[in-house]
Write an enzyme that holds these catalytic residues in place. Structure first.
Site, short mmCIF file in Angstrom:
data_model
loop_
_atom_site.label_atom_id
_atom_site.label_comp_id
_atom_site.label_asym_id
_atom_site.label_seq_id
_atom_site.Cartn_x
_atom_site.Cartn_y
_atom_site.Cartn_z
CB CYS A 7 -1.18 0.18 1.30
SG CYS A 7 -1.99 1.43 1.34
CB CYS A 62 -7.55 0.56 -0.05
SG CYS A 62 -7.84 -0.41 1.49
CD GLN A 101 -18.64 -11.39 10.27
OE1 GLN A 101 -18.05 -11.14 10.34
NE2 GLN A 101 -19.11 -12.08 11.73
CD GLU A 112 -28.14 -7.89 18.13
OE1 GLU A 112 -27.96 -6.81 17.89
OE2 GLU A 112 -27.79 -8.58 17.29
CB CYS A 140 -14.97 -9.34 17.92
SG CYS A 140 -15.94 -8.42 18.26
#
Length: 461
Positions: free
Chosen positions: A78, A166, A290, A340, A415
């Site tokens: 990058c 990117c 995701q 949720e 996570c």
């Protein structure tokens, strides 16, 4: 008692040998036992470092020159890596990235969960750890009368205007962003001015279904009116035949939140579609989905393996989101209950169940720690609970509700290894035994790592 001085002073230049990495990917070296944390330093390297901050027990440095390079140092592909901060560890070989993430999970299991004998398997990485992200949200600015797009510089809101591409984004997303900028610039659409809260175009968001190739472009403006809307749409759809949806999102607030509450489809469909395994998902502008579907499949397959479900099992999927894990579980279980707190996510979950013809799922809006005791009172007796909490981990009341339900197995998808380890300690003290941990690399080139943990209820003699 005399206060002990640090062996280095601010702005001093020192020669340092890096011994280790922090969980953020910084090199760690010591001067007379005093640790210095230095971005971009790698273990085994000798470097010249400028001391930029001195605390009582540790300091921070800036890498000036590497005298002796590690075999794991690579040239970041990058062109703005050292400015951007979106990826933190492109300067490491992928093998070292996976090793660092493995150590991170092992360390928290030992230091926070006090479970050093639980097996932590090697990290499941990607064959090609580039171009994996299926969604980009990029700010729009102005320089010398021209529109610019680029991520913000580290710890600032200055747009990096020389960002060519990117390297962790899907190339289709990259090309769509450039096209929007080029066309909007020619049509004279103004960029949003964050400081004065004026102008029009704030962000460009692009989502691509990696399996389907469907693309959605979302134009986020401060204004209700999108200037030259028809011409912009016509040129974009002519340039990109795979675009299935163009959405205008209005965000008129002074905020760092990217999307506003109001969206309208200005061309094409409200949803695009993608698949993970053999399950199809409808994705809207606001859907949580995701960003790395191939690794999501790896993560969920491991969660399914740890859940060890049979056709008579009842499963609860807490923090179920749009039902991604729930639908995988439902293929094996008798019944799955998902909970949720975000109403829009539950709406998406119900739609995705219908889209796949899956009927043995039930989705509920609410806080898991409140809904689960109600389910228990109603006689719901789950065999397995799968939990995939946000970065802050599980609410203590939820952990207690889960312990009181006494499922035979718990699968914890994390996570954030630190909050995962904290929660595992509570579950262990509540009668569960942690059997194994499988880290998964969902975000190559960044310091983040996910993990799946298998827990079993201890049977009292």
């Amino acid at each position: 008692m005399k206060k002990q001085q640090a062996p280095v002073k601010k702005n001093e230049t020192v020669t340092l040998t890096f011994e280790d990495l922090t969980h953020e990917g910084n090199g760690v070296g010591k001067i007379n036992g005093y640790p210095l944390f230095v971005p971009y330093g790698l273990p085994g390297e000798e470097a010249i470092v400028k001391v930029i901050k001195v605390n009582k027990n540790f300091g921070y440095g800036k890498l000036l020159e590497v005298k002796k390079k590690s075999k794991d140092r690579v040239e970041p592909p990058c062109n703005v890596f050292y400015k951007c901060g979106g990826c933190q560890i492109q300067h490491m070989s992928y093998d070292l990235q996976l090793q660092m993430k493995h150590n991170q999970v092992r360390n928290v299991m030992k230091k926070i969960a006090h479970l050093e004998h639980v097996p932590v398997h090697p990290v499941l990485g990607m064959k090609d750890p580039w171009r994996y992200r299926n969604k980009v949200q990029i700010p729009v600015g102005e320089k010398d009368g021209e529109l610019i797009t680029g991520f913000y510089r580290m710890r600032s809101h200055d747009i990096i205007d020389d960002m060519e591409t990117c390297v962790v984004q899907d190339e289709l997303n990259d090309r769509a962003v450039h096209a929007v900028r080029r066309i909007a610039n020619r049509l004279g659409i103004e960029a949003y001015d964050e400081e004065n809260h004026r102008g029009v175009l704030r962000h460009i968001m692009v989502r691509t279904g990696q399996e389907t190739g469907d693309t959605m472009i979302v134009l986020v403006t401060r204004t209700e009116h999108l200037p030259h809307e028809e011409e912009l749409v016509r040129e974009l759809t002519e340039t990109f035949p795979h675009v299935k949806s163009i959405v205008h999102n209005i965000n008129d607030r002074r905020t760092n939140v990217i999307l506003g509450r109001k969206s309208k489809v200005i061309w094409g469909e409200e949803h695009i579609y993608d698949t993970i395994g053999d399950i199809r998902f409808a994705i809207s502008a606001h859907s949580f989905y995701q960003v790395n579907p191939p690794q999501t499949k790896v993560l969920y397959e491991k969660a399914l393996e740890f859940a060890n479900i049979d056709k008579d099992d009842v499963v609860i999927d807490a923090y179920c989101g749009i039902g991604t894990i729930s639908l995988f579980l439902a293929r094996k279980a008798k019944k799955v209950y998902g909970v949720e707190v975000v109403p829009e996510a539950i709406r998406d979950a119900k739609n995705n169940a219908a889209l796949n013809g899956i009927e043995n799922v039930e989705f509920v809006v609410g806080e898991a720690e409140k809904v689960m005791p109600e389910w228990k009172e109603q006689g719901l007796d789950p065999d397995v609970i799968v939990v995939d909490p946000p970065r802050k981990g599980c609410d203590p009341a939820f952990l207690q509700a889960m312990i009181e339900m006494e499922p035979k197995r718990i699968v914890y998808v994390s996570c954030n290894p630190s909050t995962m380890a904290r929660d595992l300690r509570i579950l262990e003290d509540g009668g569960y035994e942690t059997k194994e941990v499988q880290p998964v690399d969902m975000f190559p080139q960044s310091m983040h790592v996910e993990a799946v943990v298998k827990l079993e209820l201890q049977v009292s003699n």
